[in-house]
Motif scaffolding. Structure first.
Motif, PDB file in Angstrom:
ATOM      1  N   TRP A  42       0.811  -1.211   0.000  1.00 17.09           N
ATOM      2  CA  TRP A  42       0.000   0.000   0.000  1.00 17.09           C
ATOM      3  C   TRP A  42       0.845   1.263   0.000  1.00 17.09           C
ATOM      4  CZ3 TRP A  42       0.067   3.574   3.989  1.00 17.09           C
ATOM      5  CH2 TRP A  42       0.636   3.148   5.188  1.00 17.09           C
ATOM      6  N   GLN A  43       2.155   1.166   0.335  1.00 21.09           N
ATOM      7  CA  GLN A  43       3.006   2.347   0.350  1.00 21.09           C
ATOM      8  C   GLN A  43       4.421   1.967  -0.108  1.00 21.09           C
ATOM      9  OE1 GLN A  43       4.279   5.327  -0.173  1.00 21.09           O
ATOM     10  NE2 GLN A  43       2.383   5.888   0.838  1.00 21.09           N
ATOM     11  N   PRO A  44       4.756   2.201  -1.386  1.00 21.67           N
ATOM     12  CA  PRO A  44       6.059   1.793  -1.912  1.00 21.67           C
ATOM     13  C   PRO A  44       7.253   2.405  -1.175  1.00 21.67           C
ATOM     14  CG  PRO A  44       4.586   2.420  -3.692  1.00 21.67           C
ATOM     15  CD  PRO A  44       3.898   2.769  -2.408  1.00 21.67           C
ATOM     16  N   ASN A  45       7.101   3.578  -0.555  1.00 27.70           N
ATOM     17  CA  ASN A  45       8.217   4.186   0.176  1.00 27.70           C
ATOM     18  C   ASN A  45       8.715   3.291   1.305  1.00 27.70           C
ATOM     19  OD1 ASN A  45       8.250   6.453  -1.384  1.00 27.70           O
ATOM     20  ND2 ASN A  45       7.123   7.727   0.067  1.00 27.70           N
ATOM     21  N   LEU A  46       7.855   2.417   1.823  1.00 21.92           N
ATOM     22  CA  LEU A  46       8.259   1.557   2.934  1.00 21.92           C
ATOM     23  C   LEU A  46       9.262   0.487   2.508  1.00 21.92           C
ATOM     24  CD1 LEU A  46       4.887   1.191   4.840  1.00 21.92           C
ATOM     25  CD2 LEU A  46       6.815   2.668   5.372  1.00 21.92           C
ATOM     26  N   LYS A  47       9.490   0.328   1.201  1.00 26.16           N
ATOM     27  CA  LYS A  47      10.526  -0.604   0.750  1.00 26.16           C
ATOM     28  C   LYS A  47      11.912  -0.107   1.144  1.00 26.16           C
ATOM     29  CE  LYS A  47       7.976  -2.660  -3.010  1.00 26.16           C
ATOM     30  NZ  LYS A  47       7.901  -2.942  -4.435  1.00 26.16           N
ATOM     31  N   ARG A  48      12.039   1.189   1.463  1.00 29.58           N
ATOM     32  CA  ARG A  48      13.319   1.760   1.897  1.00 29.58           C
ATOM     33  C   ARG A  48      13.487   1.695   3.417  1.00 29.58           C
ATOM     34  NH1 ARG A  48      11.462   6.676  -0.522  1.00 29.58           N
ATOM     35  NH2 ARG A  48      12.167   7.648   1.391  1.00 29.58           N
ATOM     36  N   LEU A  49      12.542   1.084   4.116  1.00 28.16           N
ATOM     37  CA  LEU A  49      12.543   1.047   5.578  1.00 28.16           C
ATOM     38  C   LEU A  49      13.809   0.389   6.120  1.00 28.16           C
ATOM     39  CD1 LEU A  49      10.891   1.608   8.144  1.00 28.16           C
ATOM     40  CD2 LEU A  49       9.879  -0.644   7.859  1.00 28.16           C
ATOM     41  N   ALA A  50      14.448   1.056   7.080  1.00 26.36           N
ATOM     42  CA  ALA A  50      15.663   0.531   7.691  1.00 26.36           C
ATOM     43  C   ALA A  50      15.565   0.433   9.208  1.00 26.36           C
ATOM     44  CB  ALA A  50      16.856   1.404   7.321  1.00 26.36           C
TER      45      ALA A  50
ATOM     46  N   ASP B 150      14.420   5.577   6.815  1.00 29.38           N
ATOM     47  CA  ASP B 150      15.133   4.880   5.751  1.00 29.38           C
ATOM     48  C   ASP B 150      16.611   4.756   6.136  1.00 29.38           C
ATOM     49  OD1 ASP B 150      16.318   7.347   5.231  1.00 29.38           O
ATOM     50  OD2 ASP B 150      15.258   7.655   3.335  1.00 29.38           O
ATOM     51  N   PHE B 151      17.465   4.282   5.199  1.00 26.43           N
ATOM     52  CA  PHE B 151      18.873   4.054   5.496  1.00 26.43           C
ATOM     53  C   PHE B 151      19.650   5.348   5.709  1.00 26.43           C
ATOM     54  CE2 PHE B 151      17.602   0.075   3.512  1.00 26.43           C
ATOM     55  CZ  PHE B 151      18.062  -0.822   4.465  1.00 26.43           C
ATOM     56  N   ASN B 152      19.080   6.496   5.325  1.00 17.39           N
ATOM     57  CA  ASN B 152      19.702   7.795   5.576  1.00 17.39           C
ATOM     58  C   ASN B 152      19.119   8.462   6.819  1.00 17.39           C
ATOM     59  OD1 ASN B 152      21.268   7.664   3.186  1.00 17.39           O
ATOM     60  ND2 ASN B 152      19.472   8.287   2.009  1.00 17.39           N
ATOM     61  N   ASP B 153      18.335   7.735   7.602  1.00 20.41           N
ATOM     62  CA  ASP B 153      17.634   8.245   8.785  1.00 20.41           C
ATOM     63  C   ASP B 153      16.643   9.345   8.455  1.00 20.41           C
ATOM     64  OD1 ASP B 153      18.674   6.455  10.604  1.00 20.41           O
ATOM     65  OD2 ASP B 153      20.376   7.733  11.139  1.00 20.41           O
TER      66      ASP B 153
END
Length: 163
Positions: free
Chosen positions: A110-118, A137-140
């Motif tokens: 439902w939210q593609p941005n969460l694929k960057r979740l770190a 994400d990986f850049n905080d």
């Protein structure tokens, strides 16, 4: 076949008693059970979220018992202050195997941005019972938030395991 000696019987009984005591000790390891319900929000969209935790005092471990935002069975280290319980969950780096049932499942679709979740940072207010969380994400950089209401649960009132 030989008859068991009284000493063997006594040793067998002692082992049974110790085994039963170890089982009850394992069950009593956690001092606090918390059920939280609320929402996970990312990029203007939100989805219902839930998180059930069992907290242990002696080594400040939080066990995820049930959730659709964190993998069930994972253990987190928490920090206890007079006002909050805080904990951090770090995901594995890209290219490693993730838990299929939660990261590749419905809450990422439902939210593609969460694929960057770190990283997921959580704080539970001990007085109000409010949980606030940040998904980074990986850049905080902030890519989502968690807002939940938590309540203490009596472990004797939890349902019995089905199996």
């Amino acid at each position: 076949m030989t008859q068991p000696t009284p000493l063997r019987k006594a040793v067998a009984c002692a082992l049974l008693v110790l085994g039963a005591h170890a089982t009850t000790t394992q069950a009593a390891e956690f001092h606090l059970y918390v059920k939280c319900k609320g929402t996970l929000s990312a990029s203007g969209k939100s989805k219902p979220a839930h998180l059930d935790l069992a907290l242990r005092d002696n080594n400040t471990t939080a066990l995820i018992q049930r959730s659709n935002v964190l993998p069930k069975g994972e253990r987190l280290v928490y920090t206890q202050t007079p006002t909050d319980y805080t904990m951090v969950y770090k995901l594995r780096q890209p290219g490693t195997h993730y838990y299929h049932d939660w990261l590749n499942g419905s809450w990422v679709i439902w939210q593609p941005n969460l694929k960057r979740l770190a990283t997921i940072r959580l704080a539970i207010d001990r007085q109000e019972g409010e949980l606030e969380g940040e998904l980074l994400d990986f850049n905080d950089d902030l890519i989502g938030t968690l807002q939940m209401t938590c309540e203490k649960v009596d472990p004797d009132e939890l349902p019995e395991p089905k199996l």
